[in-house]
Design an enzyme around this catalytic site. Structure first.
Site, short mmCIF file in Angstrom:
data_model
loop_
_atom_site.label_atom_id
_atom_site.label_comp_id
_atom_site.label_asym_id
_atom_site.label_seq_id
_atom_site.Cartn_x
_atom_site.Cartn_y
_atom_site.Cartn_z
N SER A 15 0.81 -1.22 0.00
CA SER A 15 0.00 0.00 0.00
C SER A 15 0.85 1.27 0.00
CB SER A 15 -0.91 0.01 1.23
OG SER A 15 -1.60 1.24 1.29
N LYS A 66 -13.86 -4.02 1.90
CA LYS A 66 -14.72 -2.84 1.73
C LYS A 66 -16.20 -3.14 2.00
CE LYS A 66 -11.75 -0.37 -1.47
NZ LYS A 66 -11.60 0.29 -2.77
N ASP A 102 -13.88 6.65 -3.18
CA ASP A 102 -13.31 6.18 -4.45
C ASP A 102 -13.88 6.93 -5.66
OD1 ASP A 102 -11.50 4.31 -3.50
OD2 ASP A 102 -12.92 2.65 -3.57
N VAL A 154 -22.50 -10.78 -17.47
CA VAL A 154 -23.37 -9.67 -17.88
C VAL A 154 -24.48 -9.42 -16.87
CG1 VAL A 154 -24.87 -8.80 -19.72
CG2 VAL A 154 -22.83 -10.12 -20.30
P1 NDP Z 1 -13.85 -7.02 -7.54
O1 NDP Z 1 -13.22 -8.32 -7.22
O2 NDP Z 1 -14.96 -6.52 -6.67
O3 NDP Z 1 -14.43 -7.04 -9.04
C1 NDP Z 1 -13.70 -7.60 -10.07
C2 NDP Z 1 -14.34 -7.27 -11.43
O4 NDP Z 1 -13.40 -7.62 -12.44
C3 NDP Z 1 -15.61 -8.03 -11.74
O5 NDP Z 1 -16.43 -7.25 -12.56
C4 NDP Z 1 -15.08 -9.26 -12.50
O6 NDP Z 1 -16.02 -9.81 -13.40
C5 NDP Z 1 -13.97 -8.60 -13.30
N1 NDP Z 1 -12.89 -9.52 -13.68
C6 NDP Z 1 -12.05 -10.19 -12.84
N2 NDP Z 1 -11.14 -10.87 -13.57
C7 NDP Z 1 -11.41 -10.62 -14.87
C8 NDP Z 1 -10.82 -11.04 -16.09
N3 NDP Z 1 -9.75 -11.85 -16.10
N4 NDP Z 1 -11.33 -10.58 -17.25
C9 NDP Z 1 -12.40 -9.74 -17.24
N5 NDP Z 1 -13.01 -9.32 -16.12
C10 NDP Z 1 -12.53 -9.75 -14.94
O7 NDP Z 1 -12.63 -5.98 -7.58
P2 NDP Z 1 -12.70 -4.41 -7.35
O8 NDP Z 1 -13.89 -3.91 -8.06
O9 NDP Z 1 -12.55 -4.11 -5.91
O10 NDP Z 1 -11.34 -3.88 -8.04
C11 NDP Z 1 -11.18 -3.85 -9.46
C12 NDP Z 1 -9.87 -3.14 -9.82
O11 NDP Z 1 -9.91 -1.77 -9.49
C13 NDP Z 1 -8.62 -3.69 -9.12
O12 NDP Z 1 -7.61 -3.80 -10.10
C14 NDP Z 1 -8.27 -2.65 -8.10
O13 NDP Z 1 -6.90 -2.63 -7.82
C15 NDP Z 1 -8.70 -1.37 -8.82
N6 NDP Z 1 -9.00 -0.25 -7.90
C16 NDP Z 1 -8.21 0.89 -7.97
C17 NDP Z 1 -8.46 1.99 -7.14
C18 NDP Z 1 -7.59 3.22 -7.23
O14 NDP Z 1 -7.64 4.05 -6.32
N7 NDP Z 1 -6.83 3.39 -8.29
C19 NDP Z 1 -9.54 1.97 -6.14
C20 NDP Z 1 -10.32 0.75 -6.16
C21 NDP Z 1 -10.03 -0.32 -7.00
P3 NDP Z 1 -17.12 -10.91 -12.93
O15 NDP Z 1 -18.25 -10.12 -12.34
O16 NDP Z 1 -17.48 -11.61 -14.18
O17 NDP Z 1 -16.43 -11.80 -11.92
#
Ligand code: NDP
Length: 266
Positions: A15, A66, A102, A154
């Site tokens: 972090s 979260k 966020d 979806v």
């Molecule tokens: P979640 O685990 O809650 O959600 C993951 C999402 O990614 C889902 O929609 C999932 O789809 C999709 N997914 C996972 N793997 C794949 C893949 N291989 N191909 C396509 N889709 C995929 O994670 P978060 O929403 O918490 O975080 C998502 C990203 O955002 C992370 O990389 C995190 O580091 C980044 N982030 C950055 C922040 C910043 O301040 N810059 C703040 C918060 C997050 P499905 O529904 O089909 O499983």
């Protein structure tokens, strides 16, 4: 007495939040410390309780806690309520307040740092997890012409579209095949070094492709560049969501530009 803050996550060693908040505190003359705490996967609430007992004033919460923080909070800000997730906690005499910064962080980075106007624009949001859900309402407040959520599953995108209503649509990655002004990657695909199966037709020379991931080039950003799009990573969002949390705790807005520049240089 010096006020204590911390970020809780698992893992947490990577972090950058302690560095960011230390810079904000120095810059604004706040008497506070900010540490990173590794909470056990089954012990988030206990870790928070210990920190509060030890005099903690507030906390940030990151992956994977979260949603647990959302249920732990005794009161929620309207934006945390809508996001269904909490990344900022305030501990005071009234108990635990949960907030979510966020979305404000993303919008601040897009509009202030990148000078990207969102009003009247067509936005494609990739992903339907916690990060995507947290940014939908703040994006809608900017009055885009359209917001389309595309996700691997979806039905999860459709659930979010139904939840937020007013002009939000859902589809598969492949079905988003007309040009967008802004494409935000809020999937975890970049973490795995993967590219969602996007249509090249979603991008053109005026598209801004924004990956919430930061710290390395991603297949999404490199694909976007090959379509002629401009690109940005999520480092600015990280610093801006931290600045918003700092404001919630301390009532002072730090200068983010200097902190973003120093993190980029490092
Ligand atoms: P979640 O685990 O809650 O959600 C993951 C999402 O990614 C889902 O929609 C999932 O789809 C999709 N997914 C996972 N793997 C794949 C893949 N291989 N191909 C396509 N889709 C995929 O994670 P978060 O929403 O918490 O975080 C998502 C990203 O955002 C992370 O990389 C995190 O580091 C980044 N982030 C950055 C922040 C910043 O301040 N810059 C703040 C918060 C997050 P499905 O529904 O089909 O499983």
């Amino acid at each position: 007495m010096t006020d204590r803050y911390a970020v809780f996550g698992h893992p947490i060693a990577h972090s950058k939040s302690p560095q960011i908040h230390a810079a904000f505190a120095r810059q604004t003359g706040q008497d506070m410390t900010y540490e990173a705490i590794l909470a056990p996967l089954d012990g988030f609430a206990d870790s928070i309780a210990q920190f509060v007992t030890a005099g903690g004033r507030g906390a940030n919460v990151t992956v994977p806690f979260k949603e647990e923080a959302y249920t732990l909070a005794q009161r929620l800000s309207p934006r945390a309520q809508r996001a269904g997730a909490v990344n900022t906690l305030v501990f005071n005499a009234e108990g635990i307040l949960g907030d979510n910064t966020d979305g404000a962080g993303l919008v601040a980075d897009l509009t202030r740092n990148l000078n990207h106007t969102l009003a009247g624009k067509r936005i494609l949001l990739l992903g339907a997890g916690g990060a995507a859900r947290g940014v939908i309402e703040p994006l809608l407040e900017q009055q885009p012409a359209a917001l389309v959520i595309a996700n691997r599953t979806v039905s999860r995108a459709q659930e979010l579209a139904d939840l937020f209503g007013h002009g939000v649509a859902a589809c598969s990655f492949e079905a988003a095949n007309t040009p967008f002004d802004l494409i935000i990657n809020a999937t975890a695909a970049s973490l795995a070094g993967e590219l969602p199966p996007l249509s090249a037709n979603a991008f053109n020379a005026t598209t801004l492709a924004y990956d919430m991931m930061y710290g390395r080039d991603t297949p999404f950003l490199s694909f976007a560049r090959t379509q002629g799009a401009a690109t940005a990573d999520g480092l600015g969002m990280l610093v801006e969501q931290a600045a918003e949390a700092f404001f919630v705790w301390r009532g002072v807005r730090p200068d983010t530009a200097a902190v973003i520049a120093s993190l980029r240089a490092a």
